[in-house]
Structures are given as C-alpha cells and as structure tokens.
Write a protein that holds these residues in place. Structure first.
Motif, PDB file in Angstrom:
ATOM      1  N   GLY A   1       0.805  -1.214   0.000  1.00 42.44           N
ATOM      2  CA  GLY A   1       0.000   0.000   0.000  1.00 42.44           C
ATOM      3  C   GLY A   1       0.838   1.263   0.000  1.00 42.44           C
ATOM      4  O   GLY A   1       0.549   2.217  -0.728  1.00 42.44           O
ATOM      5  N   ILE A   2       1.885   1.260   0.810  1.00 42.55           N
ATOM      6  CA  ILE A   2       2.767   2.430   0.854  1.00 42.55           C
ATOM      7  C   ILE A   2       3.442   2.631  -0.497  1.00 42.55           C
ATOM      8  O   ILE A   2       3.486   3.751  -1.020  1.00 42.55           O
ATOM      9  CB  ILE A   2       3.816   2.288   1.982  1.00 42.55           C
ATOM     10  CG1 ILE A   2       3.137   2.457   3.340  1.00 42.55           C
ATOM     11  CG2 ILE A   2       4.947   3.302   1.814  1.00 42.55           C
ATOM     12  CD1 ILE A   2       4.020   2.128   4.525  1.00 42.55           C
ATOM     13  N   SER A   3       3.956   1.556  -1.079  1.00 35.55           N
ATOM     14  CA  SER A   3       4.653   1.710  -2.359  1.00 35.55           C
ATOM     15  C   SER A   3       3.702   2.154  -3.469  1.00 35.55           C
ATOM     16  O   SER A   3       4.040   3.054  -4.247  1.00 35.55           O
ATOM     17  CB  SER A   3       5.375   0.420  -2.745  1.00 35.55           C
ATOM     18  OG  SER A   3       4.461  -0.617  -3.005  1.00 35.55           O
TER      19      SER A   3
ATOM     20  N   PRO B   1       6.376   6.805  -7.225  1.00 34.62           N
ATOM     21  CA  PRO B   1       5.932   7.127  -8.587  1.00 34.62           C
ATOM     22  C   PRO B   1       5.764   5.859  -9.440  1.00 34.62           C
ATOM     23  O   PRO B   1       6.520   4.893  -9.315  1.00 34.62           O
ATOM     24  CB  PRO B   1       7.056   8.008  -9.141  1.00 34.62           C
ATOM     25  CG  PRO B   1       7.728   8.572  -7.933  1.00 34.62           C
ATOM     26  CD  PRO B   1       7.597   7.531  -6.861  1.00 34.62           C
ATOM     27  N   LYS B   2       4.770   5.915 -10.297  1.00 39.59           N
ATOM     28  CA  LYS B   2       4.425   4.782 -11.156  1.00 39.59           C
ATOM     29  C   LYS B   2       5.629   4.289 -11.975  1.00 39.59           C
ATOM     30  O   LYS B   2       5.832   3.090 -12.125  1.00 39.59           O
ATOM     31  CB  LYS B   2       3.269   5.207 -12.066  1.00 39.59           C
ATOM     32  CG  LYS B   2       2.794   4.163 -13.003  1.00 39.59           C
ATOM     33  CD  LYS B   2       1.633   4.712 -13.840  1.00 39.59           C
ATOM     34  CE  LYS B   2       1.458   3.850 -15.050  1.00 39.59           C
ATOM     35  NZ  LYS B   2       0.366   4.285 -15.895  1.00 39.59           N
TER      36      LYS B   2
ATOM     37  N   GLY C   1       8.503  -7.558 -11.165  1.00 40.66           N
ATOM     38  CA  GLY C   1       7.080  -7.799 -10.967  1.00 40.66           C
ATOM     39  C   GLY C   1       6.235  -6.552 -11.076  1.00 40.66           C
ATOM     40  O   GLY C   1       5.017  -6.609 -10.932  1.00 40.66           O
ATOM     41  N   GLY C   2       6.839  -5.417 -11.350  1.00 39.70           N
ATOM     42  CA  GLY C   2       6.101  -4.164 -11.420  1.00 39.70           C
ATOM     43  C   GLY C   2       5.718  -3.737 -12.817  1.00 39.70           C
ATOM     44  O   GLY C   2       5.116  -2.685 -13.002  1.00 39.70           O
ATOM     45  N   GLY C   3       6.027  -4.558 -13.797  1.00 39.36           N
ATOM     46  CA  GLY C   3       5.721  -4.204 -15.186  1.00 39.36           C
ATOM     47  C   GLY C   3       4.250  -3.964 -15.437  1.00 39.36           C
ATOM     48  O   GLY C   3       3.877  -3.163 -16.301  1.00 39.36           O
ATOM     49  N   TRP C   4       3.393  -4.620 -14.683  1.00 40.90           N
ATOM     50  CA  TRP C   4       1.945  -4.469 -14.866  1.00 40.90           C
ATOM     51  C   TRP C   4       1.487  -3.043 -14.608  1.00 40.90           C
ATOM     52  O   TRP C   4       0.468  -2.614 -15.137  1.00 40.90           O
ATOM     53  CB  TRP C   4       1.173  -5.429 -13.963  1.00 40.90           C
ATOM     54  CG  TRP C   4       1.334  -5.133 -12.503  1.00 40.90           C
ATOM     55  CD1 TRP C   4       2.307  -5.589 -11.664  1.00 40.90           C
ATOM     56  CD2 TRP C   4       0.500  -4.276 -11.718  1.00 40.90           C
ATOM     57  NE1 TRP C   4       2.138  -5.069 -10.402  1.00 40.90           N
ATOM     58  CE2 TRP C   4       1.028  -4.271 -10.405  1.00 40.90           C
ATOM     59  CE3 TRP C   4      -0.640  -3.526 -11.973  1.00 40.90           C
ATOM     60  CZ2 TRP C   4       0.461  -3.532  -9.368  1.00 40.90           C
ATOM     61  CZ3 TRP C   4      -1.203  -2.792 -10.946  1.00 40.90           C
ATOM     62  CH2 TRP C   4      -0.655  -2.810  -9.655  1.00 40.90           C
ATOM     63  N   THR C   5       2.259  -2.297 -13.808  1.00 38.82           N
ATOM     64  CA  THR C   5       1.829  -0.937 -13.473  1.00 38.82           C
ATOM     65  C   THR C   5       1.832  -0.024 -14.701  1.00 38.82           C
ATOM     66  O   THR C   5       1.109   0.968 -14.719  1.00 38.82           O
ATOM     67  CB  THR C   5       2.712  -0.328 -12.370  1.00 38.82           C
ATOM     68  OG1 THR C   5       4.061  -0.273 -12.816  1.00 38.82           O
ATOM     69  CG2 THR C   5       2.622  -1.140 -11.089  1.00 38.82           C
TER      70      THR C   5
ATOM     71  N   LEU D   1      -3.651   2.892  -9.697  1.00 35.44           N
ATOM     72  CA  LEU D   1      -2.546   2.432  -8.851  1.00 35.44           C
ATOM     73  C   LEU D   1      -2.647   3.023  -7.447  1.00 35.44           C
ATOM     74  O   LEU D   1      -2.493   2.302  -6.450  1.00 35.44           O
ATOM     75  CB  LEU D   1      -1.219   2.808  -9.507  1.00 35.44           C
ATOM     76  CG  LEU D   1       0.029   2.148  -8.986  1.00 35.44           C
ATOM     77  CD1 LEU D   1      -0.060   0.641  -9.092  1.00 35.44           C
ATOM     78  CD2 LEU D   1       1.236   2.656  -9.746  1.00 35.44           C
ATOM     79  N   LYS D   2      -2.928   4.305  -7.357  1.00 34.00           N
ATOM     80  CA  LYS D   2      -3.071   4.959  -6.039  1.00 34.00           C
ATOM     81  C   LYS D   2      -4.289   4.398  -5.293  1.00 34.00           C
ATOM     82  O   LYS D   2      -4.223   4.170  -4.082  1.00 34.00           O
ATOM     83  CB  LYS D   2      -3.230   6.469  -6.194  1.00 34.00           C
ATOM     84  CG  LYS D   2      -2.087   7.146  -6.892  1.00 34.00           C
ATOM     85  CD  LYS D   2      -0.961   7.463  -5.961  1.00 34.00           C
ATOM     86  CE  LYS D   2       0.113   8.251  -6.693  1.00 34.00           C
ATOM     87  NZ  LYS D   2       1.439   7.817  -6.388  1.00 34.00           N
TER      88      LYS D   2
END
Length: 127
Positions: free
Chosen positions: A20-22, A27-28, A36-40, A48-49
C-alpha cells in the motif's frame, strides 16, 4: 489456533502495508522498473493509487478491529476481500507470464483464506 491466526494476520498486514505504501507514494515509473512491477505500466496512476489506499485499509482492517475490539467482524471480511484481490493479482501476473509472483500471490491468498475461515469459524471474535 488463535495465535496462528494473529501471526497470519500480522504477516498479511505487513505485506498489505508495504504494498500500500509503495503503490500510494512511489511514482508509477519507479514501480514499473521493479521486478514484478511491469503491470503498473498498463494501468492509470489513479488506479494504482486507489489500489494502494485499499491495501493500506486492508492492513488496518486485518489488525485494528480486533485489537481495538471495535467491529472485529471486519477482520475476516477484510481477509475475504484480500482473497479477491489476490485472485486479480494472480490473473494479472499469470497473463504476464510471471509465475513466481503468481505463486507468491497464492501464498497470500492462502493466508487470507485461513484468516477468514478461522475468524468466521472456530476462533470467531463473537464467540
């Protein structure tokens, strides 16, 4: 059993808090660069927020209602919501071929299902 449920809730709350914090404050573009963050990159910053805020609420909902004895039924309700969130996460990572993250989300799902089962059932706060 009660101790195991508290441990599971604490672990899951820590995961939700970190995520949640991240998602809320990082920033996106930085999230997209993480493993694992490619989906963002495929979602809006607002989505996302929102997801980040929901994870922060989940962290609170897994611990605070029981710890403060204010509507403790929210603990298993939050756990059920986390199960649904993890189904979505598994689908997202599965479509991207990120099997390690699918397995990780499955572990989180199992923890949440254990909490929901235990707190709705044998170790209910209402009993």
């Amino acid at each position: 059993m009660d101790i195991a449920l508290w441990i599971a809730a604490g672990l899951l709350a820590a995961v939700a808090l970190g995520g949640g914090i991240s998602k809320t404050f990082v920033p996106k573009e930085k999230l997209a660069a993480l493993p694992g963050g490619g989906w963002t990159a495929d979602v809006s910053a607002g989505f996302l927020k929102t997801l980040g805020v929901l994870e922060l609420l989940a962290a609170a909902g897994l611990i605070l209602p029981a710890a403060l004895d204010i509507a403790p039924v929210l603990v298993p309700v939050t756990a059920v919501c986390w199960v649904l969130l993890m189904v979505g996460a598994m689908i997202t990572h599965g479509r991207r071929g990120e099997s390690a993250f699918v397995v990780l989300n499955l572990i989180y799902l199992a923890l949440a299902a254990f909490i929901a089962w235990g707190r709705f059932g044998p170790e209910s706060f209402t009993g």
